[in-house]
Scaffold this motif. Structure first.
Motif, PDB file in Angstrom:
ATOM      1  N   ILE A  53       0.840  -1.199   0.000  1.00 48.10           N
ATOM      2  CA  ILE A  53       0.000   0.000   0.000  1.00 48.10           C
ATOM      3  C   ILE A  53       0.874   1.248   0.000  1.00 48.10           C
ATOM      4  CG2 ILE A  53      -1.822   1.250   1.214  1.00 48.10           C
ATOM      5  CD1 ILE A  53      -2.637  -1.436   2.488  1.00 48.10           C
ATOM      6  N   GLU A  54       1.865   1.261   0.873  1.00 51.31           N
ATOM      7  CA  GLU A  54       2.770   2.402   0.941  1.00 51.31           C
ATOM      8  C   GLU A  54       3.545   2.563  -0.358  1.00 51.31           C
ATOM      9  OE1 GLU A  54       2.789   4.511   3.310  1.00 51.31           O
ATOM     10  OE2 GLU A  54       1.659   3.448   4.889  1.00 51.31           O
ATOM     11  N   ARG A  55       3.941   1.445  -0.971  1.00 52.62           N
ATOM     12  CA  ARG A  55       4.670   1.508  -2.236  1.00 52.62           C
ATOM     13  C   ARG A  55       3.815   2.140  -3.328  1.00 52.62           C
ATOM     14  NH1 ARG A  55       5.669   0.807  -6.995  1.00 52.62           N
ATOM     15  NH2 ARG A  55       3.439   0.383  -7.216  1.00 52.62           N
ATOM     16  N   ALA A  56       2.562   1.675  -3.431  1.00 52.00           N
ATOM     17  CA  ALA A  56       1.654   2.193  -4.449  1.00 52.00           C
ATOM     18  C   ALA A  56       1.418   3.692  -4.259  1.00 52.00           C
ATOM     19  CB  ALA A  56       0.331   1.431  -4.393  1.00 52.00           C
ATOM     20  N   PHE A  57       1.213   4.111  -3.010  1.00 53.54           N
ATOM     21  CA  PHE A  57       0.974   5.525  -2.721  1.00 53.54           C
ATOM     22  C   PHE A  57       2.204   6.361  -3.045  1.00 53.54           C
ATOM     23  CE2 PHE A  57       0.551   9.013   0.558  1.00 53.54           C
ATOM     24  CZ  PHE A  57      -0.459   9.690  -0.113  1.00 53.54           C
ATOM     25  N   LEU A  77      -1.296  -0.125  -8.177  1.00 50.73           N
ATOM     26  CA  LEU A  77      -1.668  -1.297  -7.390  1.00 50.73           C
ATOM     27  C   LEU A  77      -1.068  -2.566  -7.975  1.00 50.73           C
ATOM     28  CD1 LEU A  77      -5.426  -0.609  -6.554  1.00 50.73           C
ATOM     29  CD2 LEU A  77      -3.364   0.161  -5.359  1.00 50.73           C
ATOM     30  N   GLU A  78      -1.105  -2.677  -9.293  1.00 55.73           N
ATOM     31  CA  GLU A  78      -0.619  -3.888  -9.947  1.00 55.73           C
ATOM     32  C   GLU A  78       0.864  -4.116  -9.657  1.00 55.73           C
ATOM     33  OE1 GLU A  78      -4.276  -2.478 -11.876  1.00 55.73           O
ATOM     34  OE2 GLU A  78      -2.412  -1.516 -11.254  1.00 55.73           O
ATOM     35  N   MET A  79       1.657  -3.061  -9.607  1.00 56.45           N
ATOM     36  CA  MET A  79       3.089  -3.208  -9.346  1.00 56.45           C
ATOM     37  C   MET A  79       3.367  -3.600  -7.897  1.00 56.45           C
ATOM     38  SD  MET A  79       4.987  -0.252 -11.557  1.00 56.45           S
ATOM     39  CE  MET A  79       4.856  -0.213 -13.349  1.00 56.45           C
TER      40      MET A  79
END
Length: 309
Positions: free
Chosen positions: A120-124, A160-162
């Motif tokens: 979640i943090e990565r996507a954000f 999100l996919e990544m």
């Protein structure tokens, strides 16, 4: 002509600390990393930025290029000394499903480093970076993840996919000996840089190294200002003349002054965070089983009834 053999690869993930790893590791005297941080030679990816397709100038530093010519790629390592191991850092290698086989064909005994981050943090963080650089037009993370998908690697919106790691990691675990794969957790290794870096060097068969700074953040997200002016200067007809007028270091300093400021840390809306926990939960547990690391515990993903069955 001697054939190039890359001894290790840092595979990703994007926004998972790879830039920090690159900057720290290149200071180790027994490691050689190209001046192009992300070469993308073994992956089939595209970018909205046309400049990444231009051949790198010898000796000049770049954050990203998409290099397809084997001779150009090999030349990036020509300054490596015989007592140095050669490495490369490209987060796209994890994203592109066919890269694992290409790297295995290149060197089946190469070492692989993978830095994972709370999905979640990565996507954000990925959204924030693209918003700051002008690639993302949506003013909110919620709108961005609901927008039509642009699957292009450089500048796309597959946030999100990544962050779905299981299928990205699986080809590497299927092809390579597990003893040649080191999975790092970004939240943990960045909290203890010096100790964690020496664990990496031990994995690579190198001596410990201490003579560098490990408390300088690299590629950190910043608050954007003057976004309209930045978008104008990113137009090809404007950007190309500036490229020849100013050296890279001068352009970076000018961009820092004109467009970026240190702002308060932005946070994800709690309701959005809870919904994304549901979205990622199964993948986090599958990735935990694949890697043997309790990622669900580290990232505090509680097991649902669906996952436990």
């Amino acid at each position: 002509m001697k054939q190039l053999k890359v001894d290790f690869f840092v595979l990703g993930v994007a926004r998972g600390g790879t830039t920090s790893l690159y900057n720290y590791m290149q200071q180790h005297p027994e490691i050689f990393l190209p001046k192009v941080k992300e070469c993308n030679f073994f992956s089939e990816v595209d970018s909205l930025d046309k400049e990444v397709y231009l051949d790198p100038d010898p000796g000049k530093e770049y954050h990203m290029k998409i290099i397809k010519d084997a001779a150009i790629y090999k030349n990036l390592f020509e300054d490596a000394t015989p007592d140095q191991i050669k490495g490369e850092v490209s987060p796209s290698y994890l994203w592109d499903r066919n890269t694992a086989k290409r790297i295995h064909d290149h060197n089946p005994n190469t070492k692989l480093l993978i830095s994972l981050r709370n999905p979640i943090e990565r996507a954000f963080s990925h959204y924030q970076m693209h918003y700051q650089t002008g690639h993302e037009k949506e003013d909110s993370f919620e709108a961005a993840i609901k927008a039509p998908k642009n699957a292009i690697w450089g500048g796309g919106n597959m946030y999100l996919e990544m962050s779905l790691y299981y299928e990205q990691l699986t080809p590497y675990f299927e092809l390579f000996d597990r003893k040649n794969i080191m999975v790092l957790v970004s939240e943990e290794w960045t909290a203890r840089n010096g100790e964690a870096l020496n664990e990496i060097y031990d994995f690579l068969g190198l001596e410990p190294f201490f003579d560098y700074e490990t408390d300088v953040p690299f590629n950190a997200a910043r608050e954007l200002k003057n976004k309209g002016l930045l978008a104008f200067l990113r137009l090809d007809k404007v950007k190309r003349p500036i490229k020849w007028l100013l050296p890279e270091s001068a352009k970076d300093k000018l961009k820092d002054r004109l467009f970026y400021k240190e702002g308060e840390k932005q946070c994800i809306d709690p309701e959005t965070y809870r919904s994304l926990e549901d979205y990622f939960r199964e993948d986090v547990y599958k990735t935990s089983e694949l890697t043997g690391i309790d990622l669900h515990r580290i990232w505090e993903f509680e097991k649902s009834n669906e996952v436990s069955q």
